[in-house]
Design a protein around this motif. Structure first.
Motif, PDB file in Angstrom:
ATOM      1  N   ARG A 182      35.013  -9.800  41.626  1.00 45.39           N
ATOM      2  CA  ARG A 182      34.784  -9.602  40.194  1.00 45.39           C
ATOM      3  C   ARG A 182      33.968  -8.342  39.939  1.00 45.39           C
ATOM      4  NH1 ARG A 182      31.222 -13.780  36.528  1.00 45.39           N
ATOM      5  NH2 ARG A 182      31.226 -12.569  34.594  1.00 45.39           N
ATOM      6  N   LYS A 183      32.926  -8.145  40.762  1.00 49.32           N
ATOM      7  CA  LYS A 183      32.089  -6.951  40.617  1.00 49.32           C
ATOM      8  C   LYS A 183      32.889  -5.689  40.929  1.00 49.32           C
ATOM      9  CE  LYS A 183      28.019  -4.915  40.177  1.00 49.32           C
ATOM     10  NZ  LYS A 183      27.284  -4.901  38.890  1.00 49.32           N
ATOM     11  N   GLN A 184      33.736  -5.755  41.938  1.00 48.61           N
ATOM     12  CA  GLN A 184      34.572  -4.607  42.281  1.00 48.61           C
ATOM     13  C   GLN A 184      35.488  -4.234  41.121  1.00 48.61           C
ATOM     14  OE1 GLN A 184      36.438  -4.532  46.274  1.00 48.61           O
ATOM     15  NE2 GLN A 184      35.196  -6.351  46.741  1.00 48.61           N
ATOM     16  N   VAL A 185      36.073  -5.253  40.478  1.00 49.09           N
ATOM     17  CA  VAL A 185      36.969  -5.015  39.342  1.00 49.09           C
ATOM     18  C   VAL A 185      36.190  -4.372  38.195  1.00 49.09           C
ATOM     19  CG1 VAL A 185      38.387  -6.103  37.571  1.00 49.09           C
ATOM     20  CG2 VAL A 185      38.594  -6.836  39.957  1.00 49.09           C
ATOM     21  N   GLN A 186      34.990  -4.876  37.923  1.00 48.03           N
ATOM     22  CA  GLN A 186      34.162  -4.304  36.856  1.00 48.03           C
ATOM     23  C   GLN A 186      33.831  -2.839  37.153  1.00 48.03           C
ATOM     24  OE1 GLN A 186      30.829  -7.033  36.822  1.00 48.03           O
ATOM     25  NE2 GLN A 186      31.767  -8.353  35.270  1.00 48.03           N
ATOM     26  N   ASN A 187      33.493  -2.567  38.416  1.00 49.89           N
ATOM     27  CA  ASN A 187      33.184  -1.184  38.809  1.00 49.89           C
ATOM     28  C   ASN A 187      34.403  -0.287  38.671  1.00 49.89           C
ATOM     29  OD1 ASN A 187      30.563  -1.877  39.421  1.00 49.89           O
ATOM     30  ND2 ASN A 187      30.928  -2.129  41.615  1.00 49.89           N
ATOM     31  N   GLN A 189      36.916  -0.711  36.580  1.00 47.54           N
ATOM     32  CA  GLN A 189      37.149  -0.487  35.154  1.00 47.54           C
ATOM     33  C   GLN A 189      36.259   0.633  34.631  1.00 47.54           C
ATOM     34  OE1 GLN A 189      36.475  -4.634  33.964  1.00 47.54           O
ATOM     35  NE2 GLN A 189      38.562  -4.709  33.164  1.00 47.54           N
ATOM     36  N   ALA A 190      34.980   0.580  35.012  1.00 48.80           N
ATOM     37  CA  ALA A 190      34.036   1.614  34.570  1.00 48.80           C
ATOM     38  C   ALA A 190      34.428   2.986  35.122  1.00 48.80           C
ATOM     39  CB  ALA A 190      32.619   1.252  35.017  1.00 48.80           C
ATOM     40  N   GLN A 199      41.616   1.949  27.755  1.00 46.91           N
ATOM     41  CA  GLN A 199      41.456   0.539  28.074  1.00 46.91           C
ATOM     42  C   GLN A 199      42.817  -0.149  28.209  1.00 46.91           C
ATOM     43  OE1 GLN A 199      38.909  -1.058  25.003  1.00 46.91           O
ATOM     44  NE2 GLN A 199      37.056  -0.572  26.163  1.00 46.91           N
ATOM     45  N   LYS A 203      43.921  -2.085  31.491  1.00 47.74           N
ATOM     46  CA  LYS A 203      44.183  -3.528  31.379  1.00 47.74           C
ATOM     47  C   LYS A 203      45.546  -3.874  31.965  1.00 47.74           C
ATOM     48  CE  LYS A 203      44.570  -7.253  27.966  1.00 47.74           C
ATOM     49  NZ  LYS A 203      44.524  -7.583  26.514  1.00 47.74           N
ATOM     50  N   GLY A 254      28.672 -11.771  40.402  1.00 48.55           N
ATOM     51  CA  GLY A 254      30.087 -12.010  40.155  1.00 48.55           C
ATOM     52  C   GLY A 254      30.793 -12.981  41.068  1.00 48.55           C
TER      53      GLY A 254
END
Length: 268
Positions: A182-187, A189-190, A199, A203, A254
């Motif tokens: 989850r953290k990897q995905v958030q990173n 995205q950023a 976006q 997405k 995450g």
């Protein structure tokens, strides 16, 4: 009135000529001109020149030399109007002469911000991992008008953006990380937003990404982070308080709660 007594070719530049004049007190160096001006004004030995004409020739030659410098600057790659103006300003060309040079370059179609923007976008698409927003920002920093920059980046096909984003995601996922999925995905995205992708395309590219989750890698990352949190908090906490601190820390990072609970149970 001055008379041309001699015209010689410059040693270091065969396209430039030194003009020698006699104002009635003997010959002396007058000025130099490019071959184009020599031909245009039919300068030759014996020709008489008014002082005003000498001044005009000197001024025109100065403009021509600056124009030649601008052409040389353009020879390496296309430039925006702002880049050329900045270059001429750096060369300390007079503002009035800069305008003359810019007018000539535009008439000769040697400078065109719209064409520059279109070519710039095509180059960025083929040679970089940058998205439309970042490319537009680069164009505007080079002096291209926002409206022209926007028109240019609209030529960046959505399909190519999607493919580029997917490749960036796959590359990131292939690298071993000590973070939760989850953290990897958030990173990611950023990072993709910073690269200039919208976006919407991010997405779409991330849809179905959960299927690529590696459970073994996820557990290894959880254990690594969990052990790290245990070492951090065990000096001040113990028992339930310690486990609760670790649980909170892992959840913020995450990791899913069922996996966190599994880890905590293994450490009780």
């Amino acid at each position: 009135m001055k008379k041309i007594t001699r015209i010689t070719t410059q040693k270091k530049n065969k396209n430039r000529f030194n003009i020698f004049l006699d104002d009635g007190h003997g010959e002396s160096y007058g000025f130099s001109v490019d071959e184009a001006l020599l031909v245009e004004y039919r300068l030759r030995k014996g020709l008489e020149l008014e002082d005003s004409m000498v001044d005009t020739l000197i001024q025109k030659d100065t403009v021509h030399k600056s124009y030649t410098q601008a052409i040389h600057f353009l020879s390496y790659r296309m430039r925006t109007k702002k880049e050329i103006r900045d270059y001429l300003d750096k060369k300390e060309v007079e503002p009035e002469q800069v305008e003359q040079i810019m007018d000539r370059l535009e008439k000769e179609k040697l400078v065109d911000d719209r064409q520059f923007a279109e070519m710039f976008v095509l180059t960025r698409i083929s040679t970089s991992s940058k998205g439309p927003s970042l490319i537009k920002k680069e164009l505007m920093e080079k002096g291209v008008a926002a409206s022209i920059a926007q028109e240019a980046v609209e030529q960046y096909p959505y399909e190519e953006q999607y493919d580029k984003v997917r490749k960036l995601i796959e590359k990131k996922l292939s690298q071993k990380k000590k973070d939760s999925f989850r953290k990897q995905v958030q990173n990611m995205q950023a990072s993709l937003m910073q690269k200039g992708f919208s976006q919407d395309v991010i997405k779409d590219a991330l849809s179905g990404i959960q299927e690529e989750k590696d459970d073994d890698s996820e557990w290894e990352a959880l254990v690594y982070q969990g052990e790290k949190l245990l070492r951090k908090h065990e000096r001040k906490h113990e028992g339930y308080a310690l486990m609760n601190k670790v649980k909170e820390g892992l959840f913020r990072k995450g990791f899913p709660m069922d996996e966190i609970q599994k880890f905590l149970e293994s450490r009780e």
